[in-house]
Design a protein around this motif. Sequence first.
Motif, PDB file in Angstrom:
ATOM      1  N   ASP A  43       0.828  -1.238   0.165  1.00  0.00           N
ATOM      2  CA  ASP A  43      -0.183   0.045  -0.090  1.00  0.00           C
ATOM      3  C   ASP A  43       0.838   1.120   0.112  1.00  0.00           C
ATOM      4  O   ASP A  43       2.117   1.143  -0.126  1.00  0.00           O
ATOM      5  N   ASP A  44       0.245   2.343   0.219  1.00  0.00           N
ATOM      6  CA  ASP A  44       1.125   3.520   0.248  1.00  0.00           C
ATOM      7  C   ASP A  44       2.020   3.845   1.079  1.00  0.00           C
ATOM      8  O   ASP A  44       3.250   4.431   0.974  1.00  0.00           O
ATOM      9  N   LYS A  45       2.024   2.937   2.439  1.00  0.00           N
ATOM     10  CA  LYS A  45       2.782   3.077   3.417  1.00  0.00           C
ATOM     11  C   LYS A  45       4.061   2.088   3.397  1.00  0.00           C
ATOM     12  O   LYS A  45       5.022   1.974   3.780  1.00  0.00           O
ATOM     13  N   ARG A  46       3.466   0.937   2.437  1.00  0.00           N
ATOM     14  CA  ARG A  46       4.633  -0.216   2.414  1.00  0.00           C
ATOM     15  C   ARG A  46       4.612  -0.620   0.899  1.00  0.00           C
ATOM     16  O   ARG A  46       3.781  -1.207   0.216  1.00  0.00           O
ATOM     17  N   PRO A  47       5.715   0.101   0.235  1.00  0.00           N
ATOM     18  CA  PRO A  47       6.016  -0.292  -1.277  1.00  0.00           C
ATOM     19  C   PRO A  47       6.097  -1.584  -1.638  1.00  0.00           C
ATOM     20  O   PRO A  47       6.432  -2.314  -0.624  1.00  0.00           O
ATOM     21  N   GLU A  48       6.145  -2.127  -2.813  1.00  0.00           N
ATOM     22  CA  GLU A  48       6.342  -3.433  -3.124  1.00  0.00           C
ATOM     23  C   GLU A  48       7.616  -3.759  -2.688  1.00  0.00           C
ATOM     24  O   GLU A  48       7.681  -5.157  -2.058  1.00  0.00           O
ATOM     25  N   ALA A  49       8.770  -3.174  -2.756  1.00  0.00           N
ATOM     26  CA  ALA A  49      10.052  -3.810  -2.372  1.00  0.00           C
ATOM     27  C   ALA A  49       9.872  -4.078  -0.953  1.00  0.00           C
ATOM     28  O   ALA A  49      10.475  -5.159  -0.596  1.00  0.00           O
ATOM     29  N   GLU A  50       9.618  -3.266  -0.363  1.00  0.00           N
ATOM     30  CA  GLU A  50       9.591  -3.257   1.387  1.00  0.00           C
ATOM     31  C   GLU A  50       8.823  -4.578   1.770  1.00  0.00           C
ATOM     32  O   GLU A  50       9.214  -5.204   2.651  1.00  0.00           O
ATOM     33  N   ALA A  51       7.462  -4.660   1.205  1.00  0.00           N
ATOM     34  CA  ALA A  51       6.449  -5.729   1.516  1.00  0.00           C
ATOM     35  C   ALA A  51       7.354  -7.106   0.979  1.00  0.00           C
ATOM     36  O   ALA A  51       7.310  -8.033   1.718  1.00  0.00           O
ATOM     37  N   LYS A  52       8.067  -7.255   0.024  1.00  0.00           N
ATOM     38  CA  LYS A  52       8.726  -8.275  -0.481  1.00  0.00           C
ATOM     39  C   LYS A  52       9.663  -8.645   0.922  1.00  0.00           C
ATOM     40  O   LYS A  52      10.062  -9.946   1.053  1.00  0.00           O
ATOM     41  N   LYS A  53      10.461  -7.828   1.035  1.00  0.00           N
ATOM     42  CA  LYS A  53      11.695  -7.769   2.305  1.00  0.00           C
ATOM     43  C   LYS A  53      10.780  -8.310   3.594  1.00  0.00           C
ATOM     44  O   LYS A  53      11.462  -9.319   3.997  1.00  0.00           O
ATOM     45  N   VAL A  54       9.719  -7.823   3.880  1.00  0.00           N
ATOM     46  CA  VAL A  54       9.167  -8.298   5.023  1.00  0.00           C
ATOM     47  C   VAL A  54       8.660  -9.699   4.674  1.00  0.00           C
ATOM     48  O   VAL A  54       9.109 -10.571   5.905  1.00  0.00           O
ATOM     49  N   ALA A  55       7.900  -9.948   3.790  1.00  0.00           N
ATOM     50  CA  ALA A  55       7.620 -11.473   3.609  1.00  0.00           C
ATOM     51  C   ALA A  55       8.714 -12.510   3.616  1.00  0.00           C
ATOM     52  O   ALA A  55       8.623 -13.513   4.059  1.00  0.00           O
ATOM     53  N   THR A  56       9.958 -12.038   2.944  1.00  0.00           N
ATOM     54  CA  THR A  56      11.109 -13.061   2.862  1.00  0.00           C
ATOM     55  C   THR A  56      11.520 -13.169   4.185  1.00  0.00           C
ATOM     56  O   THR A  56      11.861 -14.436   4.501  1.00  0.00           O
ATOM     57  N   ALA A  57      11.460 -11.994   5.209  1.00  0.00           N
ATOM     58  CA  ALA A  57      12.177 -12.354   6.564  1.00  0.00           C
ATOM     59  C   ALA A  57      11.222 -13.056   7.295  1.00  0.00           C
ATOM     60  O   ALA A  57      11.655 -14.070   8.358  1.00  0.00           O
ATOM     61  N   LEU A  58      10.058 -12.948   7.116  1.00  0.00           N
ATOM     62  CA  LEU A  58       8.736 -14.056   7.821  1.00  0.00           C
ATOM     63  C   LEU A  58       9.087 -15.308   7.525  1.00  0.00           C
ATOM     64  O   LEU A  58       9.016 -16.237   8.217  1.00  0.00           O
ATOM     65  N   ARG A  59       9.163 -15.661   5.970  1.00  0.00           N
ATOM     66  CA  ARG A  59       9.312 -16.908   5.719  1.00  0.00           C
ATOM     67  C   ARG A  59      10.536 -17.970   6.266  1.00  0.00           C
ATOM     68  O   ARG A  59      10.321 -18.868   6.548  1.00  0.00           O
ATOM     69  N   GLN A  60      11.461 -16.994   6.544  1.00  0.00           N
ATOM     70  CA  GLN A  60      12.832 -17.808   6.975  1.00  0.00           C
ATOM     71  C   GLN A  60      12.501 -18.176   8.515  1.00  0.00           C
ATOM     72  O   GLN A  60      13.227 -19.244   8.961  1.00  0.00           O
ATOM     73  N   GLN A  61      11.584 -17.683   9.323  1.00  0.00           N
ATOM     74  CA  GLN A  61      11.281 -17.832  10.745  1.00  0.00           C
ATOM     75  C   GLN A  61      10.188 -18.962  10.868  1.00  0.00           C
ATOM     76  O   GLN A  61       9.809 -19.420  11.778  1.00  0.00           O
ATOM     77  N   LEU A  62       9.579 -19.356   9.617  1.00  0.00           N
ATOM     78  CA  LEU A  62       8.540 -20.062   9.689  1.00  0.00           C
ATOM     79  C   LEU A  62       8.593 -21.646   9.837  1.00  0.00           C
ATOM     80  O   LEU A  62       9.434 -21.980   9.247  1.00  0.00           O
ATOM     81  N   THR A  63       7.589 -22.100  10.556  1.00  0.00           N
ATOM     82  CA  THR A  63       7.748 -23.702  10.679  1.00  0.00           C
ATOM     83  C   THR A  63       6.319 -24.110  10.555  1.00  0.00           C
ATOM     84  O   THR A  63       5.231 -23.169  10.989  1.00  0.00           O
ATOM     85  N   LYS A  64       5.958 -25.438  10.652  1.00  0.00           N
ATOM     86  CA  LYS A  64       4.850 -25.789  10.371  1.00  0.00           C
ATOM     87  C   LYS A  64       3.979 -25.792  11.891  1.00  0.00           C
ATOM     88  O   LYS A  64       2.751 -25.427  12.024  1.00  0.00           O
ATOM     89  N   GLU A  65       4.770 -25.941  13.057  1.00  0.00           N
ATOM     90  CA  GLU A  65       4.370 -25.720  14.442  1.00  0.00           C
ATOM     91  C   GLU A  65       4.147 -24.319  14.664  1.00  0.00           C
ATOM     92  O   GLU A  65       2.991 -23.879  15.576  1.00  0.00           O
ATOM     93  N   ASN A  66       4.695 -23.167  14.108  1.00  0.00           N
ATOM     94  CA  ASN A  66       4.693 -22.003  14.573  1.00  0.00           C
ATOM     95  C   ASN A  66       3.942 -20.994  13.830  1.00  0.00           C
ATOM     96  O   ASN A  66       3.437 -19.778  13.732  1.00  0.00           O
ATOM     97  N   PHE A  67       3.340 -21.532  12.471  1.00  0.00           N
ATOM     98  CA  PHE A  67       2.642 -20.876  11.399  1.00  0.00           C
ATOM     99  C   PHE A  67       1.392 -20.333  12.013  1.00  0.00           C
ATOM    100  O   PHE A  67       1.304 -18.959  11.786  1.00  0.00           O
ATOM    101  N   ALA A  68       0.611 -20.674  12.845  1.00  0.00           N
ATOM    102  CA  ALA A  68      -0.557 -20.297  13.095  1.00  0.00           C
ATOM    103  C   ALA A  68      -0.234 -19.012  13.738  1.00  0.00           C
ATOM    104  O   ALA A  68      -1.079 -17.978  13.905  1.00  0.00           O
ATOM    105  N   GLN A  69       0.474 -19.213  15.008  1.00  0.00           N
ATOM    106  CA  GLN A  69       0.740 -18.137  15.997  1.00  0.00           C
ATOM    107  C   GLN A  69       1.578 -16.749  15.019  1.00  0.00           C
ATOM    108  O   GLN A  69       1.222 -15.591  15.331  1.00  0.00           O
TER     109      GLN A  69
END
Length: 298
Positions: A55-81
């Motif tokens: 959105d206006d506060k989070r451009p595409e490049a920043e959104a991709k960076k946030v999503a990539t960082a989140l993916r690195q932390q995710l496991t099957k056990e902690n996904f819901a949390q």
Amino acid sequence: ALPIYFFKPGLLEAGDVQAYLAANKAEVEKYYNDNGVEFTDEEKVKARHIFVRIDDKRPEAEAKKVATALRQQLTKENFAQMAAQNSDDPGSKTKGGDIGELTRGRSVPEVEKVAFAMNEGQISDPIATTFGYHIVMVDKKIPSSKKPMAAVEAEIARKLLLKTKQPEMVTKLRSMVEKGSKGEVEAWLGRAGLKWQESGEFDLSSVTIPKLGDSKALISAILRKGKGSGLVTQLVDNSGGRYLVAEVVSWKEVPDQNAEVEGVDRMVAFRKSSDLIENWSKEVEAAASVQRNPRLLQ
């Protein structure tokens, strides 16, 4: 306003259906074999996602960076949390990212393509869409399956029996409607377990009706009835084996610039651009002696 009743012939006793099934087993089986799709549950994927919005506060490049960082932390056990803490989808984050069962052709194409290709418990890389980035985890894969004939044979028998009974039932209802006996019609509908549906107001110059869509036949029937409220004394064939019983609850006059034109001619003048009115006037002309004013119908 116009309550509309979608007529689906009913009023069959359970014994009638069982008797038909016993006498027409081969026909029921043929219908089952010829219409397999009707009795087949589609393949589904039960999934969760974490959505990172662009959105206006989070451009595409920043959104991709946030999503990539989140993916690195995710496991099957902690996904819901993690979904509850980080997803920008308010509808699913309170449910641990649960987006329910996906079926083909009914969700975001980019997400759907990845989800159906994954295995249970697998987590995707960030998926780019026009809305942002999605990270998907597949909870369960549900294969396509066809219901056994034993589970649907009574349903098929009922459908085929109704098809044979429909002309008789439609004739009875049409007779009640044409007599204008609202009490009889109401009783018939009650026995069928069917109710009126309120459409809301609409303009007769339109060919569509709220909640019903394109219904030129019903609008023509209302025009033939004429001004005022009351039961429309015509059972309307709305195509596709559906019939409508209609009652006009209210009728509002729309101011017309031509005060000298009255009655039906006034209505025609106001809507002279409508092909529906032209067809309607021809129907009336065929049934009675009507003088048409060419100036008004140009």
